[in-house]
Write an enzyme that holds these catalytic residues in place. Structure first.
Site, PDB file in Angstrom:
ATOM      1  N   GLY A 125      -6.501   3.300   9.722  1.00 29.67           N
ATOM      2  CA  GLY A 125      -6.838   1.887   9.779  1.00 29.67           C
ATOM      3  C   GLY A 125      -8.042   1.674  10.683  1.00 29.67           C
ATOM      4  O   GLY A 125      -8.807   2.604  10.982  1.00 29.67           O
TER       5      GLY A 125
ATOM      6  N   LEU B  88      -8.813   9.005  10.059  1.00 29.87           N
ATOM      7  CA  LEU B  88      -8.860   7.598  10.437  1.00 29.87           C
ATOM      8  C   LEU B  88      -7.550   6.929  10.049  1.00 29.87           C
ATOM      9  O   LEU B  88      -6.974   7.216   8.995  1.00 29.87           O
ATOM     10  CB  LEU B  88     -10.037   6.896   9.757  1.00 29.87           C
ATOM     11  CG  LEU B  88     -11.417   7.233  10.325  1.00 29.87           C
ATOM     12  CD1 LEU B  88     -12.525   6.759   9.386  1.00 29.87           C
ATOM     13  CD2 LEU B  88     -11.604   6.608  11.707  1.00 29.87           C
TER      14      LEU B  88
ATOM     15  N   ASP C 212      -8.606  -3.722   7.131  1.00 28.61           N
ATOM     16  CA  ASP C 212      -7.665  -2.606   7.239  1.00 28.61           C
ATOM     17  C   ASP C 212      -7.246  -2.405   8.691  1.00 28.61           C
ATOM     18  O   ASP C 212      -7.026  -1.285   9.152  1.00 28.61           O
ATOM     19  CB  ASP C 212      -8.249  -1.312   6.659  1.00 28.61           C
ATOM     20  CG  ASP C 212      -7.188  -0.255   6.374  1.00 28.61           C
ATOM     21  OD1 ASP C 212      -5.989  -0.599   6.384  1.00 28.61           O
ATOM     22  OD2 ASP C 212      -7.549   0.917   6.157  1.00 28.61           O
TER      23      ASP C 212
ATOM     24  N   GLU D 126       0.859  -1.189   0.000  1.00 26.82           N
ATOM     25  CA  GLU D 126       0.000   0.000   0.000  1.00 26.82           C
ATOM     26  C   GLU D 126       0.894   1.237   0.000  1.00 26.82           C
ATOM     27  O   GLU D 126       1.222   1.797   1.030  1.00 26.82           O
ATOM     28  CB  GLU D 126      -0.936   0.003   1.205  1.00 26.82           C
ATOM     29  CG  GLU D 126      -1.982   1.112   1.117  1.00 26.82           C
ATOM     30  CD  GLU D 126      -2.904   1.182   2.331  1.00 26.82           C
ATOM     31  OE1 GLU D 126      -3.910   1.922   2.258  1.00 26.82           O
ATOM     32  OE2 GLU D 126      -2.629   0.525   3.351  1.00 26.82           O
TER      33      GLU D 126
ATOM     34  N   HIS E 180     -10.148   0.320  -0.111  1.00 30.90           N
ATOM     35  CA  HIS E 180     -11.077   0.921   0.864  1.00 30.90           C
ATOM     36  C   HIS E 180     -11.950   2.012   0.237  1.00 30.90           C
ATOM     37  O   HIS E 180     -11.789   3.207   0.484  1.00 30.90           O
ATOM     38  CB  HIS E 180     -10.402   1.396   2.140  1.00 30.90           C
ATOM     39  CG  HIS E 180      -9.123   2.168   2.006  1.00 30.90           C
ATOM     40  ND1 HIS E 180      -8.971   3.267   1.195  1.00 30.90           N
ATOM     41  CD2 HIS E 180      -7.936   2.013   2.641  1.00 30.90           C
ATOM     42  CE1 HIS E 180      -7.753   3.748   1.327  1.00 30.90           C
ATOM     43  NE2 HIS E 180      -7.101   2.996   2.200  1.00 30.90           N
TER      44      HIS E 180
ATOM     45  N   ASN F 289     -12.879   5.922   1.010  1.00 29.87           N
ATOM     46  CA  ASN F 289     -11.872   6.485   1.908  1.00 29.87           C
ATOM     47  C   ASN F 289     -10.557   6.718   1.168  1.00 29.87           C
ATOM     48  O   ASN F 289     -10.118   5.887   0.374  1.00 29.87           O
ATOM     49  CB  ASN F 289     -11.635   5.544   3.090  1.00 29.87           C
ATOM     50  CG  ASN F 289     -12.830   5.490   4.023  1.00 29.87           C
ATOM     51  OD1 ASN F 289     -13.009   6.365   4.869  1.00 29.87           O
ATOM     52  ND2 ASN F 289     -13.660   4.483   3.855  1.00 29.87           N
TER      53      ASN F 289
END
Length: 380
Positions: A308, A306, A273, A128, A215, A218
């Site tokens: 994770g 946020l 996540d 990632e 995700h 997000n």
């Protein structure tokens, strides 16, 4: 091994009155219970609970105080133990944006790790980063975000060998499309994440080989009726799987429902996540060298972003059934077969079918995990 007295969750229905026969770690038969002789088999009696394929989490950073970036055998041992207790039989270790040395160390640690027989199997790497848009960085450490570099990604993939399963990238960045084409040629799944891509830029990425939206909603450009952006393109294009973090913190139930209605049940992939606070109490933790405060299960940076989640896959499936009234077999599909298809391991994993690995879980109507069978052996 004969597993009986269970309601078998297939990708299409729930079978009642059937048993599953396992030999040498594989599913070899699925038939009416009365067709099987009990004399020669180890019997697992499911007490009328569900028999499901093991969950597959393709996006998680850690749990129980450990992180993939710890780059240690102990971290992978403990992460795998927590996963197996929540029904995850296979997962990708997600390597966050960091220095190239840290990225290489984490990948080499996964490469050198020997999977234990009684804990969740780490089947590869989800990289990632580090090629992301700074404005949509979320919890990705800003100091390590880089512009796309084809030579760097080649060296990372060379280190990872066949363990590199998925790479998340912002497709609109200069040089990103060349990386996407390279990864596609290596049969590595390409995902879009932490991106400010327009609808047109997203479509170019998809045309070059992107097949996953990391995700969804997000870390990406917001949807607009005049510029649908990456969200609109991901929902509209049938080639794209959409990750969903369904902890009811990252996403409103209505947003999840929209994704389900747009994509259907076959293109939604539940992910956790999760970061190292998963399975632990609220408090102060760390992600990518950044302080993370966890309050009421929500993990946030000091900026409020946020960072994770503290979700696990058992809870994500429960939320699908409980709050959205999704049929159990469809909910399980989003946590198993769809994930396997997204990273091209569905020939062996993700569903209860003859010839596939006997990675199976037994749970009750509230998705409480009762038993786990991994490679045909009862491990939980």
């Amino acid at each position: 091994m004969l597993i009986k007295n269970v309601d078998i969750i297939t990708p299409y229905e729930v079978l009642k009155g059937y048993g599953v026969l396992v030999e040498n770690g594989q599913i070899v038969d699925i038939d009416l219970e009365e067709k099987f002789s009990n004399g020669k088999h180890e019997i697992i009696d499911g007490d009328g609970n569900y028999l499901s394929p093991g969950f597959i989490d393709i996006h998680n950073h850690g749990n129980k105080g450990f992180d993939i970036m710890d780059s240690s055998e102990e971290a992978l041992d403990e992460i795998g133990k927590y996963h197996i207790s929540n029904g995850v039989t296979s997962y990708l270790g997600t390597v966050i944006t960091s220095s190239y040395d840290n990225i290489m160390n984490a990948i080499e640690n996964i490469n050198n790790y020997t999977n234990k027989h009684d804990i969740s199997r780490i089947i590869g790497v989800h990289l990632e980063g580090p090629f992301f848009d700074l404005g949509k960085k979320g919890a990705q450490p800003e100091e390590h975000i880089k512009t796309p570099d084809l030579d760097k990604i080649k060296s990372i993939v060379d280190i990872a060998k066949d363990k590199m399963k998925m790479v998340s990238i912002a497709p609109e960045l200069e040089g990103a499309l060349d990386i996407i084409k390279y990864l596609k040629a290596r049969n590595i799944t390409i995902a879009m994440a932490h991106t400010n891509a327009t609808f047109e830029e997203t479509k170019k990425g998809i045309d070059c080989g992107v097949t996953v939206a990391t995700h969804l909603y997000n870390g990406m450009r917001a949807f607009s009726h005049r510029e649908p952006g990456v969200i609109g393109a991901s929902l509209e294009d049938d080639r794209v799987y959409c990750e969903i973090i369904y902890d009811r913190i990252h996403l409103h139930d209505g947003a999840v429902n929209i994704a389900l209605k747009m994509k259907g049940y076959d293109k939604i992939v539940l992910v956790s996540d999760a970061m190292r606070a998963a399975g632990l109490e609220d408090g102060e933790y760390e992600l990518g060298g950044q302080r993370v405060d966890v309050s009421k299960g929500a993990a946030r940076l000091e900026s409020g972003s946020l960072a994770g989640s503290t979700l696990n896959m058992q809870k994500a499936v429960y939320n699908m059934v409980k709050f959205l009234n999704i049929p159990i077999y469809e909910s399980v599909k989003t946590a198993s077969l769809n994930a396997a298809k997204a990273i091209n391991v569905d020939d062996q994993l993700g569903s209860i079918e003859i010839g596939k690995k006997a990675d199976l879980i037994i749970f009750d109507k509230d998705i409480n995990i009762k038993n786990v069978v991994l490679d045909g052996k009862l491990v939980f």
